[in-house]
Design a protein around this motif. Structure first.
Motif, mmCIF file in Angstrom:
data_model
loop_
_atom_site.group_PDB
_atom_site.id
_atom_site.type_symbol
_atom_site.label_atom_id
_atom_site.label_comp_id
_atom_site.label_asym_id
_atom_site.label_seq_id
_atom_site.Cartn_x
_atom_site.Cartn_y
_atom_site.Cartn_z
ATOM 1 N N ASN A 122 0.810 -1.224 0.000
ATOM 2 C CA ASN A 122 0.000 0.000 0.000
ATOM 3 C C ASN A 122 0.839 1.268 0.000
ATOM 4 O OD1 ASN A 122 -2.049 -1.814 0.182
ATOM 5 N ND2 ASN A 122 -2.931 -1.045 2.068
ATOM 6 N N ASP A 123 1.806 1.344 0.905
ATOM 7 C CA ASP A 123 2.580 2.578 1.034
ATOM 8 C C ASP A 123 3.423 2.842 -0.204
ATOM 9 O OD1 ASP A 123 1.485 2.936 3.486
ATOM 10 O OD2 ASP A 123 3.195 2.242 4.627
ATOM 11 N N ILE A 124 4.019 1.812 -0.768
ATOM 12 C CA ILE A 124 4.828 2.021 -1.970
ATOM 13 C C ILE A 124 3.943 2.383 -3.155
ATOM 14 C CG2 ILE A 124 6.297 0.813 -3.646
ATOM 15 C CD1 ILE A 124 7.699 -0.513 -1.332
ATOM 16 N N GLU A 125 2.761 1.767 -3.250
ATOM 17 C CA GLU A 125 1.849 2.137 -4.334
ATOM 18 C C GLU A 125 1.380 3.581 -4.192
ATOM 19 O OE1 GLU A 125 -1.317 -0.644 -4.533
ATOM 20 O OE2 GLU A 125 -0.117 -2.188 -5.529
ATOM 21 N N ALA A 301 5.942 7.497 2.446
ATOM 22 C CA ALA A 301 7.404 7.446 2.330
ATOM 23 C C ALA A 301 8.055 7.346 3.705
ATOM 24 C CB ALA A 301 7.907 8.680 1.590
ATOM 25 N N SER A 302 7.503 8.052 4.680
ATOM 26 C CA SER A 302 8.061 7.987 6.037
ATOM 27 C C SER A 302 7.996 6.570 6.588
ATOM 28 C CB SER A 302 7.301 8.939 6.963
ATOM 29 O OG SER A 302 7.487 10.281 6.570
ATOM 30 N N ARG A 303 6.870 5.891 6.364
ATOM 31 C CA ARG A 303 6.718 4.526 6.865
ATOM 32 C C ARG A 303 7.656 3.554 6.145
ATOM 33 N NH1 ARG A 303 2.224 2.373 9.089
ATOM 34 N NH2 ARG A 303 1.904 0.950 7.329
ATOM 35 N N VAL A 304 7.798 3.736 4.831
ATOM 36 C CA VAL A 304 8.690 2.868 4.065
ATOM 37 C C VAL A 304 10.133 3.055 4.525
ATOM 38 C CG1 VAL A 304 9.665 2.470 1.770
ATOM 39 C CG2 VAL A 304 7.187 2.700 2.054
ATOM 40 N N GLN A 306 11.201 4.250 7.370
ATOM 41 C CA GLN A 306 11.357 3.828 8.765
ATOM 42 C C GLN A 306 11.626 2.329 8.847
ATOM 43 O OE1 GLN A 306 7.762 3.694 11.149
ATOM 44 N NE2 GLN A 306 8.861 4.487 12.923
ATOM 45 N N ALA A 307 10.911 1.541 8.034
ATOM 46 C CA ALA A 307 11.092 0.091 8.074
ATOM 47 C C ALA A 307 12.376 -0.344 7.386
ATOM 48 C CB ALA A 307 9.893 -0.604 7.429
ATOM 49 N N ALA A 308 12.687 0.295 6.246
ATOM 50 C CA ALA A 308 13.825 -0.158 5.441
ATOM 51 C C ALA A 308 15.163 0.329 5.974
ATOM 52 C CB ALA A 308 13.654 0.298 3.993
ATOM 53 N N GLU A 309 15.167 1.447 6.698
ATOM 54 C CA GLU A 309 16.431 2.016 7.161
ATOM 55 C C GLU A 309 16.685 1.779 8.644
ATOM 56 O OE1 GLU A 309 16.208 6.106 5.904
ATOM 57 O OE2 GLU A 309 17.164 5.613 3.991
ATOM 58 N N ALA A 310 15.917 0.855 9.223
ATOM 59 C CA ALA A 310 16.167 0.511 10.626
ATOM 60 C C ALA A 310 17.563 -0.075 10.774
ATOM 61 C CB ALA A 310 15.114 -0.489 11.114
ATOM 62 N N GLU A 311 18.209 0.256 11.858
ATOM 63 C CA GLU A 311 19.567 -0.220 12.082
ATOM 64 C C GLU A 311 19.565 -1.730 12.315
ATOM 65 O OE1 GLU A 311 22.512 1.289 11.975
ATOM 66 O OE2 GLU A 311 21.538 3.145 11.321
ATOM 67 N N PRO A 312 20.464 -2.471 11.667
ATOM 68 C CA PRO A 312 20.573 -3.915 11.939
ATOM 69 C C PRO A 312 21.045 -4.154 13.363
ATOM 70 C CG PRO A 312 22.399 -3.177 10.565
ATOM 71 C CD PRO A 312 21.455 -2.014 10.676
ATOM 72 N N ARG A 313 20.618 -5.266 13.937
ATOM 73 C CA ARG A 313 21.004 -5.570 15.320
ATOM 74 C C ARG A 313 22.497 -5.839 15.430
ATOM 75 N NH1 ARG A 313 16.702 -6.757 18.932
ATOM 76 N NH2 ARG A 313 18.321 -7.503 20.320
ATOM 77 N N VAL A 314 23.082 -6.360 14.348
ATOM 78 C CA VAL A 314 24.513 -6.682 14.361
ATOM 79 C C VAL A 314 25.156 -6.078 13.123
ATOM 80 C CG1 VAL A 314 26.244 -8.499 14.411
ATOM 81 C CG2 VAL A 314 24.048 -8.841 15.568
ATOM 82 N N ARG A 315 26.198 -5.275 13.324
ATOM 83 C CA ARG A 315 26.920 -4.669 12.209
ATOM 84 C C ARG A 315 28.191 -5.463 11.919
ATOM 85 N NH1 ARG A 315 25.846 0.164 10.192
ATOM 86 N NH2 ARG A 315 24.227 1.461 11.129
ATOM 87 N N ASP A 316 28.526 -5.541 10.647
ATOM 88 C CA ASP A 316 29.787 -6.180 10.272
ATOM 89 C C ASP A 316 30.953 -5.248 10.570
ATOM 90 O OD1 ASP A 316 28.821 -8.595 9.422
ATOM 91 O OD2 ASP A 316 28.551 -7.978 7.348
ATOM 92 N N PRO A 317 32.105 -5.803 10.900
ATOM 93 C CA PRO A 317 33.276 -4.948 11.179
ATOM 94 C C PRO A 317 33.767 -4.268 9.906
ATOM 95 C CG PRO A 317 33.903 -7.262 11.121
ATOM 96 C CD PRO A 317 32.407 -7.229 11.055
ATOM 97 N N ALA A 318 34.368 -3.092 10.074
ATOM 98 C CA ALA A 318 34.905 -2.370 8.919
ATOM 99 C C ALA A 318 36.023 -3.165 8.250
ATOM 100 C CB ALA A 318 35.413 -1.000 9.358
ATOM 101 N N ARG A 319 36.829 -3.841 9.055
ATOM 102 C CA ARG A 319 37.923 -4.672 8.526
ATOM 103 C C ARG A 319 37.774 -6.079 9.097
ATOM 104 N NH1 ARG A 319 43.304 -0.765 8.853
ATOM 105 N NH2 ARG A 319 42.526 0.873 7.442
#
Length: 547
Positions: A122-125, A301-304, A306-319
């Motif tokens: 709905n929101d993307i449409e 757009a705000s709802r889309v 908000q869901a898509a740019e939520a921070e992942p629970r675990v980040r990969d290391p830079a190196r």
């Protein structure tokens, strides 16, 4: 307020940058079509006025050329702008899904599936109106300003100024005010639409329980309440749009009156001006309602985002560190809780799983057994302590690399509404038919699949509905065995199976997991498992247990 309305839309437009060539081409064709339409109206006005005054004119070439150009360009406009919109929305859905997968690698977590579905559909449409009903009409309105100035201003500066002011109000001011005013109501509408979808989805998926407990009335009342909430929000938006459309109509009539009151102009020029003004205001007549659409699109757009740019629970290391050669897995003094304010799942948990060993962890429901799998797969990270793979802290490794080493058979394994082949290929997408049949043989379900008319192409059905619970678990096992991962985590592998099917399933596991490191997470043992060590999980700690 302005930033909060525009920022989500601008962010979405930036996501469409790869579709910029198609969008720009469609906009140029739309502007060319608009120019042809205005030129056609001007030529038609000139011809009709001359005929009314008894001036005999041959049909001007401009009328013929602009008429044909208008038809052709209008057709091309529909093709190009809709193609650009579909491409942009497809790209946005892919971007949304990737963002959701990145931030919720362990599943939807605390999100509700109906709400996610509402944002994905709905929101993307709702954002399709940004291109077709907002950006392109705004460009057209800007192009019409000099056309109006030429058509009206050459005979009466006052009339030209009044027409341009009214045009600017309809084309720019009203949509802007409508967008700002509609933002809050649009947010209510999108929230209500998502809540209605959640309510309907819950009711449909729980239909059996609802019927058994005769709760149809209560569930229907909940759906109707959410529906009435959505209708109220839609009615509010429609009322705002309708009021602005009425004001836009009055502004159009005032502009026509100003043109008709031009003094000292020849009649032909006045008629041409009337035709151009009518055409120009017809083009922007829907802009106030487009402002409401923009408010709705901003909320969506705000709802889309908000869901898509939520921070992942675990980040990969830079190196990231190099992957270790050993497949030993170890939990060292791990403490973990799912939310900062939640109860601790583990406080000081340690577990050593040597390469090639078979370890079982027993515990009641809610003891945190599945959390062990989530931690090992790097879906979440411990609050304290370390999890080591081959002696290397997995916090220093890429999540994708860790998951290539560890395969997982969950207690609620999902079978997709697709073919058996495509369900198996999730385990290894480059597997050929020989590898697929070998996995099915190892899972002791190859004979059943061969007996099906379509074999590997047989349809699994929604949630694996075409197969029994035991058959579904064996298909899931075949998918897991297809993975080359040397470590296998079995999370309640016999969940939902009867005792006879469970024993047969475990016997299959005993014979097919030779050479792999196995961590079995379960609430009880049946006595047929081949295990090296057994632990009991209680109060966030592990203690050795006798079988």
């Amino acid at each position: 307020m302005t930033d909060s309305v525009l920022a989500p839309l601008l962010r979405v437009i930036l996501i469409w940058r790869r579709q910029a060539p198609a969008i720009v081409f469609g906009a140029l064709v739309a502007l060319a079509s608009l120019a042809a339409g205005i030129a056609l109206m001007a030529a038609a006005g000139h011809y009709i006025a001359a005929a009314a005054l008894g001036i005999t004119l041959a049909v001007p070439v401009a009328l013929e050329v602009t008429g044909v150009a208008r038809v052709v360009l209008r057709y091309l406009e529909r093709l190009t702008t809709h193609d650009a919109t579909f491409r942009a929305l497809a790209a946005l859905r892919l971007w949304f899904y990737r963002g959701l997968a990145r931030s919720a690698a362990g599943g939807l977590g605390f999100r509700r599936s109906g709400d996610v579905l509402a944002r994905l559909v709905n929101d993307i449409e709702a954002l399709d109106g940004v291109l077709l009903r907002l950006l392109i009409p705004l460009l057209g309105a800007a192009m019409l300003v000099p056309a109006l100035l030429v058509a009206v201003g050459r005979d009466d500066d006052t009339a030209a100024a009044l027409v341009l002011v009214l045009f600017a109000v309809v084309a720019f001011v009203m949509p802007w005010r409508a967008m700002l005013a509609a933002r809050a109501a649009a947010a209510d509408e999108t929230e209500a639409g998502g809540a209605l979808r959640v309510s309907v989805l819950d009711t449909l998926t729980g239909l059996r329980e609802i019927k058994v407990y005769e709760a149809e009335g209560r569930m229907l009342a909940g759906v109707q309440w959410q529906e009435s909430r959505l209708f109220r929000a839609e009615r509010d938006l429609a009322a705002r749009g309708g009021a602005l459309q009425g004001l836009a109509f009055l502004a159009t009539q005032a502009a026509l009156l100003a043109v008709l009151l031009i003094h000292g102009a020849n009649p032909v020029a006045v008629v041409v001006a009337v035709f151009v003004v009518v055409a120009a205001f017809e083009v922007v007549g829907g802009m106030p309602r487009a402002g409401v659409t923009a408010g709705r699109a901003s909320a969506a757009a705000s709802r889309v985002l908000q869901a898509a740019e939520a921070e992942p629970r675990v980040r990969d290391p830079a190196r990231p560190a190099p992957m270790p050669g050993s497949n030993a897995l170890a939990f060292e003094h791990v403490a973990f809780r799912w939310t900062p304010e939640g109860q601790a799942v583990f406080e000081d948990l340690s577990l050593d799983i040597p390469a090639g060993s078979r370890i079982a962890v027993l515990g009641p429901s809610g003891a945190g057994k599945s959390t062990l799998a989530a931690l090992a797969l790097k879906l979440v990270s411990p609050d304290e302590g370390q999890i080591r793979l081959g002696g290397t802290d997995i916090a220093t490794l890429r999540s994708a690399d860790v998951r290539r080493r560890i395969a997982w058979l969950s207690q609620t394994t999902h079978l997709f509404a697709d073919t058996i082949r495509n369900n198996l290929l999730i385990g290894r997408d480059d597997a050929d038919d020989d590898a697929l049949w070998a996995a099915l043989e190892a899972a002791r379900i190859a004979d059943m699949v061969r007996a099906l008319p379509d074999g590997l192409e047989a349809w699994v059905g929604e949630q694996g509905s075409q197969f029994s619970g035991g058959q579904g678990r064996r298909l899931a096992l075949a998918r897991t065995l297809l993975s080359p991962a040397p470590i296998l985590i079995l999370d309640e592998p016999c969940s939902g199976l009867d005792l006879e099917t469970e024993r047969a399933f475990l016997a299959t596991l005993n014979n097919t997991l030779e050479g792999r490191t196995v961590l079995m997470i379960t609430h009880r043992l049946t006595g047929v498992e081949r295990l090296d060590r057994v632990y009991r999980l209680q109060n966030g700690r592990l203690t050795p247990a006798a079988r």
